[in-house]
Design a protein around this motif. Structure first.
Motif, short mmCIF file in Angstrom:
data_model
loop_
_atom_site.label_atom_id
_atom_site.label_comp_id
_atom_site.label_asym_id
_atom_site.label_seq_id
_atom_site.Cartn_x
_atom_site.Cartn_y
_atom_site.Cartn_z
N PHE A 19 0.83 -1.21 0.00
CA PHE A 19 0.00 0.00 0.00
C PHE A 19 0.86 1.26 0.00
O PHE A 19 1.75 1.44 0.84
CB PHE A 19 -0.92 0.02 1.22
CG PHE A 19 -1.73 1.28 1.32
CD1 PHE A 19 -2.76 1.54 0.43
CD2 PHE A 19 -1.45 2.24 2.29
CE1 PHE A 19 -3.50 2.71 0.51
CE2 PHE A 19 -2.18 3.41 2.38
CZ PHE A 19 -3.21 3.65 1.48
N GLY A 20 0.59 2.12 -0.98
CA GLY A 20 1.29 3.38 -1.08
C GLY A 20 2.72 3.29 -1.57
O GLY A 20 3.44 4.29 -1.58
N GLN A 21 3.14 2.10 -2.01
CA GLN A 21 4.52 1.89 -2.44
C GLN A 21 4.62 1.85 -3.97
O GLN A 21 3.70 1.42 -4.66
CB GLN A 21 5.07 0.58 -1.88
CG GLN A 21 5.05 0.50 -0.36
CD GLN A 21 5.87 1.60 0.28
OE1 GLN A 21 7.03 1.84 -0.13
NE2 GLN A 21 5.30 2.27 1.27
N GLU A 22 5.75 2.30 -4.49
CA GLU A 22 5.99 2.28 -5.93
C GLU A 22 6.27 0.87 -6.45
O GLU A 22 6.07 0.58 -7.64
CB GLU A 22 7.16 3.20 -6.28
CG GLU A 22 6.89 4.68 -6.10
CD GLU A 22 5.98 5.22 -7.20
OE1 GLU A 22 5.67 4.46 -8.15
OE2 GLU A 22 5.58 6.39 -7.10
N ALA A 23 6.75 0.01 -5.58
CA ALA A 23 7.11 -1.34 -6.01
C ALA A 23 5.91 -2.04 -6.65
O ALA A 23 4.85 -2.13 -6.05
CB ALA A 23 7.61 -2.14 -4.80
N HIS A 24 6.09 -2.49 -7.91
CA HIS A 24 5.08 -3.23 -8.66
C HIS A 24 3.83 -2.40 -8.97
O HIS A 24 2.83 -2.95 -9.44
CB HIS A 24 4.65 -4.50 -7.91
CG HIS A 24 5.80 -5.36 -7.49
ND1 HIS A 24 6.63 -5.99 -8.39
CD2 HIS A 24 6.28 -5.68 -6.25
CE1 HIS A 24 7.57 -6.68 -7.74
NE2 HIS A 24 7.38 -6.50 -6.44
N ALA A 25 3.85 -1.07 -8.70
CA ALA A 25 2.68 -0.23 -8.98
C ALA A 25 2.50 -0.11 -10.49
O ALA A 25 3.47 0.08 -11.24
CB ALA A 25 2.86 1.15 -8.35
N PHE A 150 -7.56 -0.50 3.32
CA PHE A 150 -8.28 -1.73 3.66
C PHE A 150 -8.20 -2.74 2.51
O PHE A 150 -8.14 -3.96 2.73
CB PHE A 150 -9.74 -1.42 3.99
CG PHE A 150 -10.57 -2.65 4.25
CD1 PHE A 150 -10.64 -3.20 5.53
CD2 PHE A 150 -11.27 -3.27 3.23
CE1 PHE A 150 -11.39 -4.34 5.78
CE2 PHE A 150 -12.03 -4.41 3.46
CZ PHE A 150 -12.08 -4.94 4.75
N ALA A 151 -8.20 -2.22 1.27
CA ALA A 151 -8.12 -3.12 0.12
C ALA A 151 -6.85 -3.98 0.18
O ALA A 151 -6.84 -5.13 -0.28
CB ALA A 151 -8.14 -2.31 -1.17
N TYR A 152 -5.79 -3.43 0.74
CA TYR A 152 -4.52 -4.15 0.82
C TYR A 152 -4.40 -4.97 2.10
O TYR A 152 -3.83 -6.07 2.10
CB TYR A 152 -3.35 -3.15 0.77
CG TYR A 152 -3.12 -2.53 -0.58
CD1 TYR A 152 -2.09 -2.95 -1.40
CD2 TYR A 152 -3.94 -1.49 -1.04
CE1 TYR A 152 -1.86 -2.37 -2.64
CE2 TYR A 152 -3.74 -0.91 -2.28
CZ TYR A 152 -2.69 -1.35 -3.08
OH TYR A 152 -2.47 -0.78 -4.31
N THR A 153 -4.89 -4.42 3.22
CA THR A 153 -4.61 -5.03 4.53
C THR A 153 -5.79 -5.76 5.14
O THR A 153 -5.60 -6.61 6.01
CB THR A 153 -4.17 -3.93 5.52
OG1 THR A 153 -5.27 -3.04 5.76
CG2 THR A 153 -2.99 -3.14 4.98
N GLY A 154 -7.02 -5.41 4.72
CA GLY A 154 -8.19 -6.02 5.34
C GLY A 154 -8.46 -5.49 6.73
O GLY A 154 -9.27 -6.04 7.48
#
Length: 587
Positions: A19-25, A150-154
């Protein structure tokens, strides 16, 4: 298809960390303001309907930094975001640009991306898709980011109930499955945390409540301070169930009308409630009272609070008044108070003084019903005319179902005190020595923690405990209970004040007590005198006993040293004050 009962922890952790990271974005989320978009549309309309020439005309509507995102997460987390992500693919295959799904909350046409990469970048590689999330104001940005997280972490990251409800609103807009329910669960958890089951059932003041009960009370009050971000309970079964439980906790916190009207903390909290919160109290059988008259007074006090009248429309005021069980009011209210309030409403229904949304005809019908014998009651209701006149509130206004009686068998005791300083000042100001023989002066008291200093509310009226000194009667003093019309029911007009002052009331069952000045024995204060005033009197009058408190003779040395008052009242002074009590007993 059943969902798996277990997940690969490493995969879940990996997705959460993105979430919020450039990696694989592979896409960007841009947050836009609705009002700015409306201004753009307005400007476009002013140019004869020409389409805007620059694709970045809406750049000024964005708030916050674009958020790097991952389409493989968004596609499965949000139907609304998935639809936006599908649009570039469809247009590349020849779909009409107008088929792009709307991203905004309110109804409106679809929009293109809010920003595009520079020309050099565009020559090297195609720009990543831009997904728009529309906000009503910049204040909604944290909640929108939390919903996307929430979409990333639940997990719902919310510090308090308001934040959880704001995240829920954004989740509903984004059509994010699971997040709405998780937000409702977060609110429920905050309501039940810190020992919420310890909410006092007797409406104890926050100052005297236990720490868990105080925390639980604050949680439910916070929920009712957030009505502006509530979802419609009719559209959200989970929130409707939560609200049902919250109403029970709200009623348990306030307890009863006498607790609210006689405690400054609860009184202030009641007046700060939104209309829906007060409605929860008025409609509940468990919200106790000594008389329905006290409930009417509670509504009057709420209406007088700053902005409460202006924050309600005519329909809301009718709804609140429609929850009063008017036929159960005291004779004083039925004969004097309700007719006056109804007359004010008939004259100025849109003025704050006309808050009582009940017609004079309805008050007449209710009063006749309340005074009728059993045979007369049957005759009144048999024809159906009376019920028809009182619709749509006949069932509540004529209800015989009583609220919980809030006075226990032993009664409810309110302390009232008179300081030595007040005694000295009062006797000096009244100049008792210069008064005519037989004249009396009243020494008023202070009720600790009460909203109306020196007064206890019962039967919807103010009751004061006072001491009395009479000229030429130095051997003893008296103790009385005096009744007055509450200030909130009076208007400056002379005629109405005179009418209200002419009202007569029967005293409730009560005890007056004056304690000795000696230290308590065995944990109990010693009673110097106790009496039961009774009877019926008009406003401003009192009942009690004239010579119930023997006074000590004052020596010449005490007179010369200025200690005459302290010497005279020495038998009752403890810690620099006279301690008394008024105990309300059940009918």
């Amino acid at each position: 298809m059943q969902r798996p009962s277990a997940y690969n922890a490493r995969v879940v952790e990996g997705i959460s960390s993105l979430f919020g990271q450039e990696a694989h974005a592979d896409c960007r989320i841009v947050f836009c303001l609705e009002h700015a978009e409306k201004e753009v549309n307005k400007a476009q309309a002013s140019t004869s309907g020409r389409k805007r020439e620059r694709e970045d005309d809406v750049d000024n509507s964005t708030v916050g930094e674009p958020l790097p995102a991952h389409s493989f997460v968004l596609r499965f987390a949000s139907d609304k975001l998935a639809a936006q992500l599908e649009w570039p693919t469809k247009t590349a295959n020849g779909a009409n640009e107008q088929e792009r799904p709307a991203a905004k909350k309110a109804k409106g046409k679809g929009r293109k991306a809010a920003a595009k990469p520079c020309a050099a970048e565009e020559q090297q590689r195609p720009s990543p898709p831009v997904v728009e999330v529309w906000l009503g104001s910049e204040a909604e940005l944290p909640a929108a980011r939390a919903a996307l997280q929430f979409a990333y972490t639940g997990r719902v990251e919310a510090g308090d109930i308001r934040e959880a409800l704001q995240v829920r609103r954004q989740a509903a807009y984004l059509q994010m499955e699971g997040c709405v329910e998780a937000c409702a669960a977060a609110v429920r958890e905050k309501l039940t945390a810190a020992g919420a089951e310890a909410v006092p059932a007797a409406g104890a003041a926050a100052a005297s409540a236990t720490a868990p009960a105080a925390a639980a009370a604050e949680a439910v009050l916070e929920l009712y301070r957030c009505t502006d971000v509530w979802p419609d309970p009719a559209d959200d079964a989970a929130f409707a169930a939560l609200l049902t439980e919250a109403k029970r906790r709200l009623v348990a916190h306030f307890g009863d009308a006498l607790a609210v009207l006689n405690d400054q903390t609860l009184y202030d909290q009641m007046r700060a409630l939104p209309a829906v919160g007060l409605e929860a109290l008025l409609e509940s059988d468990d919200f106790g009272t000594d008389s329905e008259s006290s409930v009417v007074l509670l509504l009057a006090e709420w209406m007088e609070a700053a902005d409460n009248f202006s924050r309600t429309d005519a329909a809301a005021r009718r709804r609140l008044c429609g929850l009063l069980r008017l036929a159960q009011c005291s004779k004083t209210y039925l004969a004097w108070v309700l007719p006056m309030l109804a007359a004010r409403h008939a004259r100025k229904p849109d003025d704050a003084a006309g808050w009582f949304a009940v017609s004079p005809v309805a008050v007449t019908c209710v009063s006749n019903f309340a005074a009728a014998t059993e045979e007369e009651t049957q005759a009144l209701t048999a024809s159906g005319h009376l019920v028809l006149l009182l619709q749509p509130h006949a069932d509540t206004w004529l209800s015989t179902k009583r609220r919980r009686q809030c006075l226990p068998a032993a009664g409810r005791t309110f302390d009232f005190n008179i300081s030595l300083t007040a005694l000295e000042q009062h006797e000096q100001e009244q100049k008792l020595a210069s008064m005519a023989p037989g004249s009396a002066c009243l020494i008023t008291s202070v009720v600790p923690g009460a909203p109306t200093s020196g007064r206890v509310v019962a039967l919807g009226l103010d009751w004061s405990g006072v001491l009395q000194r009479k000229k030429g009667q130095d051997a003893a003093a008296g103790c009385f209970a005096i009744v007055n019309m509450p200030r909130v029911l009076l208007l400056p007009g002379l005629d109405e004040v005179l009418v209200m002052s002419a009202a007569v009331t029967a005293f409730p069952r009560m005890r007056l007590t004056v304690y000795r000045g000696s230290a308590a024995r065995g944990g109990q204060r010693e009673k110097a005198w106790e009496g039961d005033p009774g009877g019926a009197l008009s406003m401003g009058m009192g009942r009690g006993h004239e010579r119930c408190l023997p006074l000590r003779p004052v020596s010449a040395s005490a007179q010369q040293s200025g200690g005459a008052v302290a010497a005279r009242w020495a038998a009752y002074l403890y810690g620099g004050q006279i301690r008394c009590a008024l105990t309300l007993l059940p009918p």
